[in-house]
Motif scaffolding. Structure first.
Motif, PDB file in Angstrom:
ATOM      1  N   PRO A 117      60.897   0.326  12.298  1.00  0.00           N
ATOM      2  CA  PRO A 117      61.485  -0.618  13.243  1.00  0.00           C
ATOM      3  C   PRO A 117      61.981   0.110  14.488  1.00  0.00           C
ATOM      4  O   PRO A 117      62.716   1.088  14.392  1.00  0.00           O
ATOM      5  CB  PRO A 117      62.662  -1.223  12.466  1.00  0.00           C
ATOM      6  CG  PRO A 117      62.409  -0.894  11.028  1.00  0.00           C
ATOM      7  CD  PRO A 117      61.696   0.420  11.070  1.00  0.00           C
ATOM      8  N   LEU A 118      61.582  -0.361  15.655  1.00  0.00           N
ATOM      9  CA  LEU A 118      61.993   0.257  16.911  1.00  0.00           C
ATOM     10  C   LEU A 118      63.045  -0.595  17.601  1.00  0.00           C
ATOM     11  O   LEU A 118      63.077  -1.823  17.432  1.00  0.00           O
ATOM     12  CB  LEU A 118      60.788   0.446  17.840  1.00  0.00           C
ATOM     13  CG  LEU A 118      59.658   1.331  17.309  1.00  0.00           C
ATOM     14  CD1 LEU A 118      58.537   1.424  18.339  1.00  0.00           C
ATOM     15  CD2 LEU A 118      60.164   2.717  16.934  1.00  0.00           C
ATOM     16  N   ASN A 119      63.862   0.059  18.385  1.00  0.00           N
ATOM     17  CA  ASN A 119      64.939  -0.605  19.115  1.00  0.00           C
ATOM     18  C   ASN A 119      64.342  -1.494  20.203  1.00  0.00           C
ATOM     19  O   ASN A 119      63.864  -1.007  21.227  1.00  0.00           O
ATOM     20  CB  ASN A 119      65.859   0.459  19.717  1.00  0.00           C
ATOM     21  CG  ASN A 119      67.034  -0.130  20.468  1.00  0.00           C
ATOM     22  OD1 ASN A 119      67.083  -1.316  20.766  1.00  0.00           O
ATOM     23  ND2 ASN A 119      68.007   0.705  20.780  1.00  0.00           N
ATOM     24  N   SER A 120      64.384  -2.813  19.994  1.00  0.00           N
ATOM     25  CA  SER A 120      63.773  -3.722  20.964  1.00  0.00           C
ATOM     26  C   SER A 120      64.566  -3.796  22.259  1.00  0.00           C
ATOM     27  O   SER A 120      64.100  -4.375  23.237  1.00  0.00           O
ATOM     28  CB  SER A 120      63.618  -5.122  20.352  1.00  0.00           C
ATOM     29  OG  SER A 120      64.879  -5.673  20.040  1.00  0.00           O
ATOM     30  N   TRP A 121      65.776  -3.228  22.266  1.00  0.00           N
ATOM     31  CA  TRP A 121      66.543  -3.127  23.502  1.00  0.00           C
ATOM     32  C   TRP A 121      66.101  -1.925  24.327  1.00  0.00           C
ATOM     33  O   TRP A 121      66.479  -1.776  25.480  1.00  0.00           O
ATOM     34  CB  TRP A 121      68.034  -2.988  23.201  1.00  0.00           C
ATOM     35  CG  TRP A 121      68.665  -4.185  22.578  1.00  0.00           C
ATOM     36  CD1 TRP A 121      68.052  -5.193  21.886  1.00  0.00           C
ATOM     37  CD2 TRP A 121      70.057  -4.498  22.569  1.00  0.00           C
ATOM     38  NE1 TRP A 121      68.973  -6.097  21.446  1.00  0.00           N
ATOM     39  CE2 TRP A 121      70.220  -5.699  21.853  1.00  0.00           C
ATOM     40  CE3 TRP A 121      71.183  -3.866  23.092  1.00  0.00           C
ATOM     41  CZ2 TRP A 121      71.465  -6.284  21.652  1.00  0.00           C
ATOM     42  CZ3 TRP A 121      72.423  -4.456  22.888  1.00  0.00           C
ATOM     43  CH2 TRP A 121      72.558  -5.651  22.183  1.00  0.00           C
ATOM     44  N   LEU A 128      58.202   4.428  23.317  1.00  0.00           N
ATOM     45  CA  LEU A 128      57.046   5.317  23.177  1.00  0.00           C
ATOM     46  C   LEU A 128      57.399   6.528  22.317  1.00  0.00           C
ATOM     47  O   LEU A 128      56.576   6.978  21.501  1.00  0.00           O
ATOM     48  CB  LEU A 128      56.562   5.769  24.555  1.00  0.00           C
ATOM     49  CG  LEU A 128      55.260   6.585  24.570  1.00  0.00           C
ATOM     50  CD1 LEU A 128      54.108   5.776  23.985  1.00  0.00           C
ATOM     51  CD2 LEU A 128      54.936   7.034  25.983  1.00  0.00           C
ATOM     52  N   HIS A 129      58.624   7.034  22.453  1.00  0.00           N
ATOM     53  CA  HIS A 129      59.052   8.150  21.603  1.00  0.00           C
ATOM     54  C   HIS A 129      58.977   7.763  20.128  1.00  0.00           C
ATOM     55  O   HIS A 129      58.491   8.543  19.301  1.00  0.00           O
ATOM     56  CB  HIS A 129      60.477   8.566  21.959  1.00  0.00           C
ATOM     57  CG  HIS A 129      61.111   9.474  20.944  1.00  0.00           C
ATOM     58  ND1 HIS A 129      60.682  10.763  20.727  1.00  0.00           N
ATOM     59  CD2 HIS A 129      62.123   9.255  20.055  1.00  0.00           C
ATOM     60  CE1 HIS A 129      61.413  11.307  19.756  1.00  0.00           C
ATOM     61  NE2 HIS A 129      62.284  10.423  19.343  1.00  0.00           N
ATOM     62  N   GLY A 130      59.455   6.561  19.783  1.00  0.00           N
ATOM     63  CA  GLY A 130      59.424   6.124  18.390  1.00  0.00           C
ATOM     64  C   GLY A 130      58.013   6.004  17.849  1.00  0.00           C
ATOM     65  O   GLY A 130      57.735   6.392  16.707  1.00  0.00           O
ATOM     66  N   VAL A 131      57.108   5.470  18.666  1.00  0.00           N
ATOM     67  CA  VAL A 131      55.713   5.329  18.240  1.00  0.00           C
ATOM     68  C   VAL A 131      55.076   6.695  18.031  1.00  0.00           C
ATOM     69  O   VAL A 131      54.456   6.970  16.992  1.00  0.00           O
ATOM     70  CB  VAL A 131      54.910   4.517  19.284  1.00  0.00           C
ATOM     71  CG1 VAL A 131      53.421   4.518  18.937  1.00  0.00           C
ATOM     72  CG2 VAL A 131      55.434   3.088  19.365  1.00  0.00           C
TER      73      VAL A 131
END
Length: 562
Positions: A117-121, A128-131
């Motif tokens: 789950p990525l921070n949608s904020w 992009l870092h999370g992906v």
């Protein structure tokens, strides 16, 4: 009930043969719940028995449990079939709260893959870092996140499954419509046997001062965390019979108003997965707004609301709170930050029979640490609660040398809910996890009755001429002042003392107190060296991340340009 009765109820719940039986391993490992689910698939599939009962409400969408699982199975079939998703691979989710988020999470688990789950904020760089950091080759998200990432994803060949895109709209390269996948002919999904220690989830920490780190958790850790949350609910019911009787006699269906983000443990574990497992209705908010929340509580007869202290403060500040609009509201929960004594008193005073509670935990502990609720909360509202049965708490610089009761120090946790480590960050993992203990970075103490109190953050201390000052202490103090809705204390440089305290306060312009009133209020309650050197009266709400924490670096930069 007396505290002795509460302790007896606790022991009764964890005794051999109980659903919450706690096992102490002979090898000295952390205690665990014997009957917790083996993996998240067991958690998810157990909810299929609820059939046509309503599960999710969001805007115009209403899904029964049966309709929800039909969507889960259809999406899982597409992920495992045409898209070739295999167990252990990572899949990211990047969207605001909506039913598709819940469907995507369960479908990913159905395939034995790891959900990210990525921070949608977050903006472009954080997403992009999370992906890229997680190595996710699939991303399920909404239009807003697609607009931010589509060029980068196309360049790297990653597939984006977009939710809510119009059927007639042209799709970018490497992009699929979520709705098309659900509408396709259903495909079978091969059964997967997921070991308890298999990776299940990578949650990125809020990253208020540095790049977010991926917290990797196993199925076992999350399942133990869910069992701990259920234990706390059972303990609260057992020790608060009159409050529970009032709720049961109301006739309202158990319904949680969910306004916290799903990419955080308080939303994902304590609300979504707990509601799914318990067969409770979940009402999703796309974005927090106190007046809209009151409308939803009134119209949908919500019985439970959990939120950050600032959200609770806004709810209580409305003249509608406590009237007919909140007649169904029997449960209030706090988390995500320190609460002022005034807020706690108001919660209990405005609705004396409410089942109020709060808890303490971290992303790295899957939200599990200590908890308090019902009559016990009314007895010790300022406490984080008793450490949960599978949690060991140690106070001090080293967990092998604990400080005595009443002494403040660094909080260490040990439990089966702890993360495996930070994704691809061995050194940071070793610094935070030491011999099975988690360095929380929080300061606190245990009182003589075993209640845990949180007093501040190690990294949120202001060093004024050698005197360490907790920013949290100042913030909770001034938050009791009439007219102050939000407060943030932080350090500013000083030529002689090194650092001094600055304080930003926000509230309605007409009622926000003057600087000298604020300083006098704090001076009456705290030591002189803790009184701020500078007060900033801010007309806009303080900047916060998705978990409700004030972004102090951003706030300082904003104030520095005034």
């Amino acid at each position: 009930m007396s505290i002795d009765h509460w302790r007896q109820a606790w022991e009764q719940l964890i005794a051999p043969g109980s659903p919450f039986e706690v096992v102490t391993p002979a090898d000295g490992g952390p205690r665990y719940f014997r009957h917790a689910p083996r993996n998240l698939l067991q958690v998810i599939d157990a909810a299929r028995v609820h059939g046509d009962k309503e599960f999710v409400v969001w805007q115009q969408q209403r899904l029964s449990f049966a309709a929800y699982f039909d969507a889960v199975d259809r999406l899982a079939g597409q992920l495992a079939g045409p898209l070739g998703l295999r167990p252990g691979e990572r899949v990211a989710i990047a969207m605001r709260n909506q039913p598709a988020w819940l469907v995507a999470f369960a479908a990913i688990q159905r395939c034995g893959a790891v959900c990210v789950p990525l921070n949608s904020w977050g903006l472009h760089d954080e997403l992009l870092h999370g992906v890229e950091d997680s190595g996710a080759r699939l991303l399920i998200g909404d239009e807003a996140r697609l607009a931010l990432l589509q060029d980068d994803l196309a360049a790297s060949g990653r597939t984006f499954i977009v939710v809510g895109r119009a059927a007639a709209a042209k799709l970018p390269a490497h992009c699929l419509r979520y709705e098309d996948l659900l509408a396709a002919a259903p495909l079978p999904v091969a059964a997967v046997d997921i070991e308890p220690q298999a990776p299940a989830l990578i949650l990125y920490t809020s990253g208020t001062t540095s790049r977010a780190k991926g917290v990797l958790s196993s199925h076992r850790a999350i399942c133990q965390a869910l069992a701990a949350l259920e234990f706390q609910g059972a303990f609260c019911a057992l020790t608060s019979p009159e409050r529970i009787a009032g709720m049961l006699s109301s006739g309202f269906a158990s319904t949680t108003l969910m306004a916290v983000p799903l990419f955080h443990v308080s939303g994902l574990h304590a609300q979504f997965l707990s509601a799914l497992r318990g067969g409770r209705r979940l009402l999703l908010m796309y974005k927090w707004d106190a007046e809209q929340a009151l409308d939803l509580i009134r119209d949908e007869r919500c019985t439970q609301f959990n939120g950050a202290p600032v959200m609770m403060q806004q709810l209580l500040a409305s003249p509608r709170y406590g009237g007919a609009d909140t007649a169904s509201l029997f449960g209030l929960g706090l988390g995500g930050g320190a609460s002022s004594a005034g807020l706690l008193d108001e919660m209990l005073g405005r609705k004396p029979q409410v089942i109020a509670g709060s808890g303490y935990g971290l992303t790295e502990s899957n939200g599990i640490g200590a908890a308090v609720g019902g009559d016990v909360f009314a007895y010790r509202p300022a406490a984080a609660g008793w450490p949960l049965p599978i949690v060991e708490v140690c106070i001090g610089d080293d967990p092998s040398q604990p400080l005595p009761a009443g002494r403040e120090g660094l909080i260490w946790l040990r439990s089966p809910t702890l993360m495996e480590g930070y994704w691809n960050l061995a050194e940071a993992s070793q610094q935070t996890l030491r011999n099975g203990w988690l360095d929380t970075g929080d300061l606190g103490y245990l009182d003589e009755q075993g209640f845990l109190y949180i007093s501040g953050r190690v990294k949120d201390l202001i060093n004024r001429g050698g005197e360490k000052i907790s920013a949290v202490e100042i913030e909770t103090c001034v938050s009791d002042m009439p007219g102050v809705l939000e407060a943030a204390a932080f350090a500013v440089d000083h030529p002689l003392l090194g650092e001094v305290v600055a304080l930003a306060i926000h509230g309605a312009a007409a009622s926000l107190p003057a600087d000298q009133q604020v300083l006098a209020f704090i001076a009456e309650r705290l030591a002189a060296y803790k009184v701020p050197a500078q007060v900033y009266r801010v007309d806009q709400p303080l900047p916060r991340n998705a978990t409700g924490k004030v972004l102090k670096a951003e706030l300082k930069a904003r104030l520095g340009s005034v």
